[in-house]
Design a protein around this motif. Structure first.
Motif, short mmCIF file in Angstrom:
data_model
loop_
_atom_site.label_atom_id
_atom_site.label_comp_id
_atom_site.label_asym_id
_atom_site.label_seq_id
_atom_site.Cartn_x
_atom_site.Cartn_y
_atom_site.Cartn_z
N THR A 20 -28.59 70.70 -32.81
CA THR A 20 -29.34 69.51 -33.21
C THR A 20 -30.70 69.86 -33.81
O THR A 20 -31.33 69.00 -34.43
CB THR A 20 -29.55 68.55 -32.02
OG1 THR A 20 -30.28 69.23 -30.99
CG2 THR A 20 -28.23 68.05 -31.48
N ALA A 21 -31.16 71.09 -33.66
CA ALA A 21 -32.44 71.50 -34.26
C ALA A 21 -32.34 71.62 -35.78
O ALA A 21 -33.35 71.70 -36.47
CB ALA A 21 -32.91 72.83 -33.66
N ASP A 22 -31.12 71.61 -36.30
CA ASP A 22 -30.90 71.79 -37.74
C ASP A 22 -31.59 70.73 -38.60
O ASP A 22 -32.01 71.02 -39.71
CB ASP A 22 -29.40 71.79 -38.03
CG ASP A 22 -29.08 72.17 -39.46
OD1 ASP A 22 -29.61 73.21 -39.92
OD2 ASP A 22 -28.31 71.44 -40.11
N SER A 23 -31.74 69.52 -38.10
CA SER A 23 -32.34 68.45 -38.92
C SER A 23 -33.86 68.47 -38.89
O SER A 23 -34.50 67.71 -39.61
CB SER A 23 -31.84 67.08 -38.45
OG SER A 23 -32.35 66.79 -37.15
N PHE A 24 -34.45 69.34 -38.08
CA PHE A 24 -35.91 69.36 -37.93
C PHE A 24 -36.58 70.33 -38.89
O PHE A 24 -36.16 71.47 -39.03
CB PHE A 24 -36.29 69.73 -36.49
CG PHE A 24 -36.09 68.60 -35.52
CD1 PHE A 24 -37.14 67.79 -35.17
CD2 PHE A 24 -34.84 68.35 -34.99
CE1 PHE A 24 -36.95 66.73 -34.30
CE2 PHE A 24 -34.63 67.30 -34.12
CZ PHE A 24 -35.70 66.49 -33.77
N LEU A 27 -40.81 71.39 -35.30
CA LEU A 27 -40.42 71.13 -33.90
C LEU A 27 -41.40 71.89 -33.02
O LEU A 27 -41.50 73.12 -33.11
CB LEU A 27 -38.99 71.60 -33.67
CG LEU A 27 -38.34 71.30 -32.33
CD1 LEU A 27 -38.36 69.80 -32.02
CD2 LEU A 27 -36.90 71.83 -32.31
N GLN A 73 -33.35 67.67 -26.72
CA GLN A 73 -32.11 68.40 -27.01
C GLN A 73 -32.33 69.42 -28.12
O GLN A 73 -31.81 70.54 -28.07
CB GLN A 73 -30.99 67.44 -27.40
CG GLN A 73 -29.66 68.13 -27.63
CD GLN A 73 -29.13 68.83 -26.38
OE1 GLN A 73 -29.01 68.21 -25.34
NE2 GLN A 73 -28.82 70.11 -26.49
N ALA A 74 -33.11 69.05 -29.14
CA ALA A 74 -33.39 69.98 -30.24
C ALA A 74 -34.14 71.20 -29.74
O ALA A 74 -33.86 72.33 -30.16
CB ALA A 74 -34.17 69.28 -31.35
N LYS A 75 -35.11 71.01 -28.84
CA LYS A 75 -35.83 72.15 -28.27
C LYS A 75 -34.90 73.04 -27.49
O LYS A 75 -34.97 74.27 -27.56
CB LYS A 75 -36.97 71.66 -27.36
CG LYS A 75 -38.17 71.06 -28.07
CD LYS A 75 -39.08 72.09 -28.69
CE LYS A 75 -39.66 73.08 -27.77
NZ LYS A 75 -40.64 72.72 -26.80
N ASP A 77 -31.61 73.36 -27.99
CA ASP A 77 -30.76 74.04 -28.98
C ASP A 77 -31.52 75.14 -29.71
O ASP A 77 -30.93 76.16 -30.09
CB ASP A 77 -30.20 73.03 -29.98
CG ASP A 77 -29.14 72.13 -29.37
OD1 ASP A 77 -28.70 72.39 -28.22
OD2 ASP A 77 -28.74 71.15 -30.04
N LEU A 78 -32.81 74.95 -29.92
CA LEU A 78 -33.62 75.97 -30.58
C LEU A 78 -33.72 77.23 -29.73
O LEU A 78 -33.66 78.35 -30.25
CB LEU A 78 -35.01 75.43 -30.90
CG LEU A 78 -35.94 76.34 -31.69
CD1 LEU A 78 -35.33 76.69 -33.05
CD2 LEU A 78 -37.30 75.69 -31.87
#
Length: 98
Positions: A20-24, A27, A73-75, A77-78
């Motif tokens: 989910t980090a792909d769209s950021f 971050l 969630q993005a953090k 996934d990162l």
């Protein structure tokens, strides 16, 4: 003088899945501060902090996520992506000063 080569460039490393980090585009953990007429293409997120400032004058062509479930969630996934990249073997050595 222009130098050219007929050999194609080859990348051997395995792509790192970002989840989910792909769209950021940005971050952060504590805060994001913009100063000036910046244009960001992609989402901007911060977690566990909440501060996102400087928009406007900056422009975000995406969604701002401040300490919400998406940023959390993005953090996560990162971190997984970083560990994946860090665990990959090197496939080439660069000369000193490169």
């Amino acid at each position: 003088m222009v130098a050219a080569t007929t050999s194609p460039a080859v990348a051997i490393a395995t792509p790192v899945p970002l989840g989910t980090a792909d769209s950021f585009a940005v971050l952060a953990g504590e805060s994001v501060t913009n100063t000036g007429p910046t244009v960001i293409t992609g989402d901007v997120g911060v977690s566990p902090g909440t501060a996102i400032s400087g928009f406007p004058p900056g422009l975000v062509n995406g969604v701002q996520h401040s300490a919400d479930a998406v940023a959390l969630q993005a953090k996560s996934d990162l971190v997984v992506a970083y560990n994946n990249a860090a665990g990959q073997a090197t496939d080439a050595a660069l000369p000193p000063g490169a």
